[in-house]
Design a protein around this motif. Structure first.
Motif, PDB file in Angstrom:
ATOM      1  N   VAL A 152      47.344  45.440  46.611  1.00 16.44           N
ATOM      2  CA  VAL A 152      48.498  46.223  45.805  1.00 16.44           C
ATOM      3  C   VAL A 152      48.117  46.321  44.425  1.00 16.44           C
ATOM      4  N   HIS A 153      47.164  45.005  44.236  1.00 12.67           N
ATOM      5  CA  HIS A 153      46.991  45.008  42.631  1.00 12.67           C
ATOM      6  C   HIS A 153      45.926  46.157  42.242  1.00 12.67           C
ATOM      7  N   VAL A 154      44.706  46.381  42.915  1.00 10.19           N
ATOM      8  CA  VAL A 154      43.976  47.430  42.380  1.00 10.19           C
ATOM      9  C   VAL A 154      44.729  48.934  42.152  1.00 10.19           C
TER      10      VAL A 154
ATOM     11  N   ALA B 104      47.783  49.370  41.866  1.00  6.66           N
ATOM     12  CA  ALA B 104      48.747  49.421  40.712  1.00  6.66           C
ATOM     13  C   ALA B 104      47.952  49.697  39.450  1.00  6.66           C
ATOM     14  N   ALA B 105      47.070  48.825  39.250  1.00  5.69           N
ATOM     15  CA  ALA B 105      46.280  48.746  37.986  1.00  5.69           C
ATOM     16  C   ALA B 105      45.694  50.356  37.735  1.00  5.69           C
ATOM     17  N   TRP B 106      45.195  50.896  38.812  1.00  5.80           N
ATOM     18  CA  TRP B 106      44.637  52.356  38.697  1.00  5.80           C
ATOM     19  C   TRP B 106      45.637  53.031  38.119  1.00  5.80           C
ATOM     20  N   MET B 107      46.788  53.176  38.984  1.00  8.18           N
ATOM     21  CA  MET B 107      47.891  54.015  38.569  1.00  8.18           C
ATOM     22  C   MET B 107      48.311  53.841  37.239  1.00  8.18           C
TER      23      MET B 107
ATOM     24  N   ALA C 147      50.635  45.297  38.472  1.00  9.94           N
ATOM     25  CA  ALA C 147      49.367  44.930  38.115  1.00  9.94           C
ATOM     26  C   ALA C 147      49.154  43.713  37.607  1.00  9.94           C
ATOM     27  N   LEU C 148      50.123  43.349  36.565  1.00 11.96           N
ATOM     28  CA  LEU C 148      50.146  42.048  35.714  1.00 11.96           C
ATOM     29  C   LEU C 148      50.522  40.952  36.673  1.00 11.96           C
ATOM     30  N   TRP C 149      51.568  41.342  37.562  1.00 12.59           N
ATOM     31  CA  TRP C 149      52.304  40.233  38.258  1.00 12.59           C
ATOM     32  C   TRP C 149      51.314  40.139  39.173  1.00 12.59           C
ATOM     33  N   THR C 150      51.061  40.749  39.990  1.00 14.97           N
ATOM     34  CA  THR C 150      50.122  40.285  41.197  1.00 14.97           C
ATOM     35  C   THR C 150      48.827  39.896  40.847  1.00 14.97           C
ATOM     36  N   GLY C 151      48.296  40.405  39.682  1.00 18.64           N
ATOM     37  CA  GLY C 151      46.956  39.647  39.319  1.00 18.64           C
ATOM     38  C   GLY C 151      47.287  38.147  38.792  1.00 18.64           C
ATOM     39  N   ALA C 152      48.467  37.903  38.049  1.00 21.66           N
ATOM     40  CA  ALA C 152      48.858  36.505  37.910  1.00 21.66           C
ATOM     41  C   ALA C 152      48.924  35.712  39.133  1.00 21.66           C
ATOM     42  N   PHE C 153      49.598  36.336  40.139  1.00 20.25           N
ATOM     43  CA  PHE C 153      49.706  35.556  41.285  1.00 20.25           C
ATOM     44  C   PHE C 153      48.196  35.460  42.172  1.00 20.25           C
ATOM     45  N   TRP C 154      47.499  36.491  41.895  1.00 22.39           N
ATOM     46  CA  TRP C 154      46.130  36.255  42.406  1.00 22.39           C
ATOM     47  C   TRP C 154      45.312  35.066  41.280  1.00 22.39           C
ATOM     48  N   GLY C 155      45.398  35.385  40.067  1.00 19.26           N
ATOM     49  CA  GLY C 155      44.704  34.229  39.174  1.00 19.26           C
ATOM     50  C   GLY C 155      45.062  32.788  39.513  1.00 19.26           C
ATOM     51  N   LYS C 156      46.284  32.393  39.708  1.00 21.19           N
ATOM     52  CA  LYS C 156      46.632  31.256  39.961  1.00 21.19           C
ATOM     53  C   LYS C 156      45.771  30.519  41.118  1.00 21.19           C
TER      54      LYS C 156
ATOM     55  N   MET D 182      42.893  31.657  42.345  1.00 24.51           N
ATOM     56  CA  MET D 182      41.464  31.746  42.167  1.00 24.51           C
ATOM     57  C   MET D 182      40.824  30.974  41.054  1.00 24.51           C
ATOM     58  N   TRP D 183      41.754  31.337  39.811  1.00 21.73           N
ATOM     59  CA  TRP D 183      41.118  30.448  38.463  1.00 21.73           C
ATOM     60  C   TRP D 183      41.816  29.358  38.291  1.00 21.73           C
ATOM     61  N   GLY D 184      42.839  28.984  39.032  1.00 20.36           N
ATOM     62  CA  GLY D 184      43.838  27.926  38.655  1.00 20.36           C
ATOM     63  C   GLY D 184      44.917  28.017  37.376  1.00 20.36           C
TER      64      GLY D 184
ATOM     65  N   ALA E  93      39.243  40.171  29.209  1.00 19.46           N
ATOM     66  CA  ALA E  93      39.388  41.609  28.694  1.00 19.46           C
ATOM     67  C   ALA E  93      40.278  42.440  29.272  1.00 19.46           C
ATOM     68  N   ARG E  94      39.934  42.476  30.677  1.00 19.14           N
ATOM     69  CA  ARG E  94      40.926  43.416  31.325  1.00 19.14           C
ATOM     70  C   ARG E  94      42.273  43.288  31.445  1.00 19.14           C
ATOM     71  N   LEU E  95      42.693  41.823  31.652  1.00 16.76           N
ATOM     72  CA  LEU E  95      44.122  41.485  31.636  1.00 16.76           C
ATOM     73  C   LEU E  95      44.554  41.878  30.227  1.00 16.76           C
ATOM     74  N   THR E  96      43.794  41.281  28.976  1.00 17.81           N
ATOM     75  CA  THR E  96      44.450  41.554  27.861  1.00 17.81           C
ATOM     76  C   THR E  96      44.727  42.981  27.669  1.00 17.81           C
ATOM     77  N   SER E  97      43.607  44.031  28.062  1.00 18.96           N
ATOM     78  CA  SER E  97      44.171  45.450  27.641  1.00 18.96           C
ATOM     79  C   SER E  97      45.162  45.746  28.581  1.00 18.96           C
ATOM     80  N   GLU E  98      45.558  45.320  29.970  1.00 15.27           N
ATOM     81  CA  GLU E  98      46.390  45.821  30.648  1.00 15.27           C
ATOM     82  C   GLU E  98      47.862  45.300  30.076  1.00 15.27           C
ATOM     83  N   LEU E  99      47.535  44.091  29.541  1.00 11.44           N
ATOM     84  CA  LEU E  99      48.980  43.500  28.802  1.00 11.44           C
ATOM     85  C   LEU E  99      49.238  44.547  27.782  1.00 11.44           C
TER      86      LEU E  99
HETATM   87  C1  HEM Z   1      47.340  39.037  35.465  1.00 10.32           C
HETATM   88  C2  HEM Z   1      46.175  39.172  35.723  1.00 10.32           C
HETATM   89  C3  HEM Z   1      45.255  40.653  36.144  1.00 10.32           C
HETATM   90  C4  HEM Z   1      45.589  41.860  35.794  1.00 10.32           C
HETATM   91  C5  HEM Z   1      46.013  42.111  34.401  1.00 10.32           C
HETATM   92  C6  HEM Z   1      44.315  42.593  36.030  1.00 10.32           C
HETATM   93  C7  HEM Z   1      44.062  43.897  35.800  1.00 10.32           C
HETATM   94  C8  HEM Z   1      43.267  44.596  36.631  1.00 10.32           C
HETATM   95  C9  HEM Z   1      42.974  45.981  36.440  1.00 10.32           C
HETATM   96  C10 HEM Z   1      43.499  46.813  34.937  1.00 10.32           C
HETATM   97  C11 HEM Z   1      41.964  46.410  37.105  1.00 10.32           C
HETATM   98  C12 HEM Z   1      41.460  47.956  37.037  1.00 10.32           C
HETATM   99  C13 HEM Z   1      40.017  47.889  36.281  1.00 10.32           C
HETATM  100  C14 HEM Z   1      39.400  49.214  36.487  1.00 10.32           C
HETATM  101  O1  HEM Z   1      39.377  49.800  37.517  1.00 10.32           O
HETATM  102  O2  HEM Z   1      38.281  49.204  35.628  1.00 10.32           O
HETATM  103  C15 HEM Z   1      41.929  45.599  37.978  1.00 10.32           C
HETATM  104  C16 HEM Z   1      40.960  45.718  39.167  1.00 10.32           C
HETATM  105  C17 HEM Z   1      40.524  44.602  39.958  1.00 10.32           C
HETATM  106  N1  HEM Z   1      41.109  43.347  39.477  1.00 10.32           N
HETATM  107 FE1  HEM Z   1      42.548  42.649  38.398  1.00 10.32          FE
HETATM  108  N2  HEM Z   1      43.769  41.810  37.149  1.00 10.32           N
HETATM  109  C18 HEM Z   1      44.386  40.594  36.999  1.00 10.32           C
HETATM  110  C19 HEM Z   1      43.833  39.698  38.039  1.00 10.32           C
HETATM  111  C20 HEM Z   1      42.858  39.649  39.062  1.00 10.32           C
HETATM  112  C21 HEM Z   1      42.596  38.310  39.683  1.00 10.32           C
HETATM  113  C22 HEM Z   1      42.892  37.080  39.506  1.00 10.32           C
HETATM  114  C23 HEM Z   1      41.630  39.088  40.433  1.00 10.32           C
HETATM  115  C24 HEM Z   1      40.709  38.262  41.481  1.00 10.32           C
HETATM  116  C25 HEM Z   1      40.237  37.165  41.431  1.00 10.32           C
HETATM  117  C26 HEM Z   1      41.373  40.400  40.068  1.00 10.32           C
HETATM  118  C27 HEM Z   1      40.470  41.151  41.019  1.00 10.32           C
HETATM  119  C28 HEM Z   1      40.532  42.755  40.721  1.00 10.32           C
HETATM  120  C29 HEM Z   1      39.459  43.483  41.373  1.00 10.32           C
HETATM  121  C30 HEM Z   1      38.592  42.972  42.524  1.00 10.32           C
HETATM  122  C31 HEM Z   1      39.747  44.566  40.752  1.00 10.32           C
HETATM  123  C32 HEM Z   1      38.929  45.840  41.229  1.00 10.32           C
HETATM  124  C33 HEM Z   1      37.627  46.028  40.326  1.00 10.32           C
HETATM  125  C34 HEM Z   1      36.994  47.577  40.233  1.00 10.32           C
HETATM  126  O3  HEM Z   1      37.677  48.265  40.929  1.00 10.32           O
HETATM  127  O4  HEM Z   1      36.108  47.466  39.466  1.00 10.32           O
HETATM  128  N3  HEM Z   1      42.209  40.711  39.000  1.00 10.32           N
HETATM  129  N4  HEM Z   1      42.624  44.467  37.644  1.00 10.32           N
END
Ligand code: HEM
Ligand SMILES: Nc1ncnc2c1ncn2[C@@H]1O[C@H](COP(=O)(O)OP(=O)(O)OP(=O)(O)O)[C@@H](O)[C@H]1O
Ligand SMILES: Nc1ncnc2c1ncn2[C@@H]1O[C@H](COP(=O)(O)OP(=O)(O)OP(=O)(O)O)[C@@H](O)[C@H]1O
Ligand SMILES: [Mg+2]
Ligand SMILES: [Mg+2]
Lengths: 222, 58, 211, 249, 222, 211
Positions: free
Chosen positions: D62-64, D66-69, D110-119, D121-123, D130-136
């Motif tokens: 779901v994370h990726v 959502a982030a792409w969308m 994306a933010l929510w699932t990322g946070a739930f993934w980060g806990k 993985m990263w503690g 960078a990616r997180l911040t720009s998403e925020l």
């Molecule tokens: C709140 C925390 C997070 C945010 C806001 C976030 C945001 C994003 C965004 C914006 C993308 C798309 C980037 C792109 O396609 O260039 C992405 C992709 C991805 N994220 Fe996260 N992320 C978070 C946490 C995490 C965590 C904790 C992990 C794994 C440990 C993770 C793994 C990935 C992976 C594997 C991708 C796909 C990378 C790719 O397609 O190049 N993310 N995330």
């Protein structure tokens, strides 16, 4: 061609002279924010030196943003904006004039005061120099970008806070490079690259912002 | 039975996996539901407007 | 000179007027009237180009005003409900700033003279904030005395003025029309406008005299 | 050429677009349901357990998407804003408006699932990567747009003001991304960057793509439903609205 | 007796409902300021945890200050303030109503959101609890104290700086005890004493501020 | 009832008027006139207690108004240049909020009825921001129709109103006076005020008809 630029610049500076508080309030706000931090965080100089660039830049950004609210508001309320829209010259020049006056009134004093405040944080001389330089390069960009937000939210209730919501995300690159340059300098890496980026962003803002702002003004004044 | 339990346990990551999928599912259900309700309200309003209009003109 | 074709304006979801059309030639005055909320101010602002009409066109010297914004603005003087006076500037400074913005700067001496003519003697160097309602309006109207724009758009210029000032303003408008200017004017007061060519346009849906 | 433009303008009229939007929306909804079902099945039962991250990695499905969308929708909105400003088509603005809540929702997911993934993985729930911040920041941009639209009562002004904001914002997105990245990489070190080490198995990739298309279809369906609402709201005085079967009947 | 309090409370809440963005925008201002600091300072979690209480409190103070600026301004400009001064009930009750509405609209949401933001700074659970508590106690005090400044700035065109100079010293104790309580808790000392002081200051403000504000309003509206 | 003794007001370093004295009894109307800037608004605000006079006293029912602020305010209705309308509230909400504040709440139905009487039908539920100048003024004036205060202070109430609304307002004022109310009024327009007891007070230093 530049008549209208100078006409508006002159008028706004005159207004600021008449009402010197505007100058002081922004300045004062900057001073307050910078000085509040040691109170909130505690007096340890090492921590303070560490966070100084960030604090200065965030303070400058907030001060500039705070002042933005009034950029077009008074003109809008008393009808002077309508007259500006009806001036027989390009609106973007006029906007540029207003932004320039605004920066001279609110941005410049703050830049000039920052070295003094730097001493509060026990910053070394070169760091202060770079800080001054980044603020000098960065604050005009802030004013320019901010004018877009000010124009968009013109006359909306709660406009002041809304403007910050719109503008802050756009401010972030300036903040990062501004604070980044000072930090890089402080940690001995040299802030040249950051400064270059800061200048480039300023130039881009100079081109884009007046156009976007005039478009926004026309929409808002309808 | 065990496999169901294991499935929900998610190898110890239950909170995180279900927290993510759960909230996502919740939001992606809530949005269409909210939209459907707004649509109903809108149509009711339009009907009222039309009724008022016809009363007004007659 | 000024030609309005089939104009329609909508505010919110309310159609204020439609099919408005008129033509105004040098030496003519258009008196716009209608009840409160009939759309006079909106029409005025549309004539300036501040409001985009939903239909129709406004032409100046044959060309749509959208296409020649700057040229048109140079020949136009608009005074609205809000008079555009800066609270913190004196009358003289206000007048000079407004003129400079309109592209026709005047000297300080001229400004003093004009304001004196408008009965602001002794008040020229007070910040406008402390002036009374009517005095502020007079400062705004001072631009008429120095303007070289042929087209004047005046939205309720008589509001707040005392009898003497109304008189004066009427004569200024009359002179402008007689010298070949164009004036569009709204007012609720029944004032003898000019001896010249006066056209009247009525907006609104209420019968006269009905609340 | 001119007839083509004419044609385009025909669909740009709300009255003709309204039923079309209904059809598209229904089709997209059906596709979304099917793809989601398939995607979820694959996420949990087909995709194998990751050797490094265990079951936790399934959040990626779901994370990726959502982030792409979240990023894609903003660009689409900016596109509609531009066409609206250039061609003065009302429908373009409505499309931009209709997409915004969905975009914000995707960003939030994306933010929510990322946070739930980060806990796990990263503690930490959050790090300043960078990616997180720009998403925020992207989330702030969405909220700003929605707040601006909410604050402007006049629709025509709201449309155009929002469009200007979107265009300025879209110019800024790459700037934000690179500035954050540079800021971050210069002196970070400690923080963990996303593990790309485990070369994603083909199944995982397929699942992710299916989920992405599902989200895509979902976004289209929801946006179409919302644009229909907006059309009804704005055109409530017109005849064609009062003659619609759902309204008249 | 309390009619006028509820009348004004109701009117202002209604106004805020009409413009729901007001609530969200103050909130987002707070969120943005809190999120800006890491951008200015750098992403290191240890430093961030250290400065967190200060940042939160300074951000709350700024948000409250910004929002307060408009507390009476709109009423002043559109003439509603004159009507309020002419109401046949004690003005201080009316002021209390306005401040209460203002806090409900701008202060409370900010307090409620702070725990979530605490996670961004990687704060532990108990620290977040104390942070929430201090903000809940402190922000009403800020609103009350700020109302005095807001009332004074309405009229004193020449003395804006003087006013902020007067109000700031009153803000600082709140900031120090607020941030101090959180820090004491984080360093394991327990924030009880600080919290008590914060509550006492809130009560004092509740008694003094409405009176001072009404007096200031009468002067400013003349 | 209302008694003004030897009043003097100074703004900045300008003495606007001095030695102003009059007495107003139930059933009487005072028409305040004078050229722009003569101090009418200032006098009005002094009568409300918003401006402190530099000399003299204002008494209501025999006692100085300073001493009985709340009681006096309960019996007073003031409408100034600025009309105190909240931009974001609808006409109905504005009216109800104002009445509640004045201590005389009215029901929603009453509010609708009053606004309809003032010709705002179809505009009652629009935010006042979008109303025209005259419509906003009408919303403000609606308070007169529901007020139970004996003393009305009206500063240029006719400004911006169309002929029909002026007519209506005049009859409202007339009724109030006939029922034993007191009215102080400023206006530049020459309006037939009441058939009842009208007093006139002239402020200012300029001769009538001079700019
Ligand atoms: C709140 C925390 C997070 C945010 C806001 C976030 C945001 C994003 C965004 C914006 C993308 C798309 C980037 C792109 O396609 O260039 C992405 C992709 C991805 N994220 Fe996260 N992320 C978070 C946490 C995490 C965590 C904790 C992990 C794994 C440990 C993770 C793994 C990935 C992976 C594997 C991708 C796909 C990378 C790719 O397609 O190049 N993310 N995330
Ligand atoms: N957003 C909106 N929604 C609904 N109606 C609106 C909106 N904006 C304006 N209006 C209506 O448009 C009209 C505004 O007209 P305008 O200000 O041009 O009137 P006017 O003729 O100048 O009146 P006045 O004589 O009072 O100055 C009013 O009836 C107002 O209610
Ligand atoms: N601070 C000040 N310094 C000097 N003069 C002042 C100051 N404040 C007000 N005035 C003068 O006081 C007068 C204000 O009068 P006021 O507003 O009561 O006039 P008015 O009779 O209501 O006029 P109008 O008919 O235009 O409304 C003006 O002449 C103004 O110049
Ligand atoms: Mg008008
Ligand atoms: Mg007056």
């Amino acid at each position: 061609m530049f008549d209208v630029f100078f006409a508006i610049l002159r008028r706004d500076l005159l207004l600021a002279m008449r009402r010197r508080t505007d100058v002081f309030t922004t300045l004062f706000f900057f001073v307050i924010v910078v000085s509040l931090f040691p109170l909130g965080i505690g007096p340890e100089l090492n921590t303070l030196r560490l966070i100084a660039p960030g604090v200065f830049w965030v303070a400058a950004l907030l001060a500039s943003m705070l002042a933005l609210e009034k950029l077009f508001l008074v003109d809008y309320q008393d009808g002077a904006l309508e007259q500006m829209l009806l001036a027989p010259q390009p609106l973007s020049l006029l906007v540029l004039g207003k932004v320039a006056a605004h920066w001279l009134i609110t941005g410049l004093p703050l830049v000039l005061l920052s070295p003094l405040l730097g001493l509060q944080y026990d910053l070394p001389g070169e760091t202060i120099e770079v800080l001054l330089l980044t603020l000098l390069l960065g604050t005009p960009a802030l004013s320019l970008i901010g004018s877009i937000g000010a124009a968009l939210t013109l006359g909306l209730r709660g406009g002041g806070v809304l403007v910050s919501l719109l503008v802050l995300p756009l401010y972030i690159p300036v903040l990062i490079f501004g604070a980044g340059a000072v930090e890089a300098q402080a940690s001995g890496l040299g802030g040249g690259g950051h400064l270059f980026m800061l200048g480039a962003m300023g130039l881009a803002a100079l081109v884009v912002a007046p156009l976007a702002t005039s478009a926004a003004l026309r929409v808002s004044a309808e | 039975m065990d496999s169901v339990k294991a499935f929900f346990h998610m190898g110890g990551y239950a909170l995180y996996v279900w927290g993510s999928f759960g909230v996502t599912a919740l939001l992606m259900v809530a949005e269409p539901v909210a939209l459907a309700r707004q649509r109903k309200a809108m149509i009711r309003r339009l009907r009222r407007l039309i009724r008022l209009e016809s009363e007004y003109s007659s | 000179m000024l030609e309005v074709v089939n104009l329609q304006c909508t505010r919110g979801d309310r159609r204020l007027f439609s099919g408005v059309a008129f033509q105004l030639e040098p030496g003519e005055l258009l008196h716009l009237h209608g009840h409160n909320g009939s759309g006079k101010t909106t029409l005025m602002r549309a004539l300036c180009g501040l409001v985009t009409p939903t239909q129709g066109e406004i032409r100046w010297k044959g060309a749509p005003i959208r296409r020649q914004r700057e040229e048109y603005h140079a020949e136009l003087l608009y005074l609205g409900h809000k008079n555009g006076i800066k609270d913190d500037l004196t009358g003289v400074e206000n007048l000079r700033a407004a003129c400079r913005l309109a592209g026709t700067p005047i000297s300080e001496k001229e400004a003093w003279a004009v304001l004196e003519k408008l009965g602001l003697r002794g008040h020229e160097d007070l910040p406008s904030r402390v002036l009374s309602q009517g005095q502020q309006k007079r400062v705004a109207l001072a631009r008429l005395l120095v303007s070289r724009a042929p087209l004047w758009l005046l939205d309720e210029p008589f509001v707040g003025l005392d009898a003497a000032a109304v008189e004066l303003l009427q004569s200024v408008v009359r002179d402008h029309v007689e010298e070949g200017g164009l004036v569009v004017l709204t007012t609720h007061q029944e004032v003898a406008l000019t001896s010249g060519r006066v056209k009247r346009l009525r907006l609104g849906w209420k019968k006269d005299g009905h609340v | 050429m001119s007839s083509r433009i004419l044609n385009w303008f025909k669909f740009a009229s709300p009255a003709t677009f309204y039923p079309l939007a209904g059809t598209i929306g229904r089709a997209a909804a059906a596709v979304a349901v099917v793809l989601l079902a398939v995607g979820l099945y694959m996420s949990f039962f087909v995709a194998p357990t990751d050797y490094k991250q265990g079951e936790g990695y399934r959040i990626i499905f779901v994370h990726v998407p959502a982030a792409w969308m979240s990023m894609f929708i903003y660009v689409v909105m900016a596109f509609w804003a531009a066409t609206g400003l250039v061609f003065r088509t009302r429908l373009s603005f409505m499309m931009a408006r209709a997409l915004a809540p969905t975009g914000a929702l995707m960003t939030f997911i994306a933010l929510w699932t990322g946070a739930f993934w980060g806990k796990p993985m990263w503690g930490a729930w959050w790090v300043w990567d960078a990616r997180l911040t720009s998403e925020l920041i992207l989330f702030f941009l969405y909220v700003g747009y929605i707040a601006l639209q909410g604050a402007i009562p006049d629709v025509r002004r709201g449309d155009r003001a929002g469009a200007i904001l979107l265009l300025v914002g879209v110019v800024n997105i790459p700037i934000i991304y690179f500035s954050v990245k540079w800021w971050n990489t210069l002196h970070q070190g400690a923080s963990v960057s996303i593990t790309k080490g485990s070369s994603m198995a083909a199944v995982m990739l397929e699942t992710m793509l299916i989920m992405t298309f599902a989200f895509w279809a979902y976004a289209i369906a929801v946006a179409m439903a919302r644009v229909r609402l907006i059309i009804l709201e704005r055109e409530r005085d017109t005849r064609w609205v009062s003659e619609l079967p759902e309204v008249a009947g």
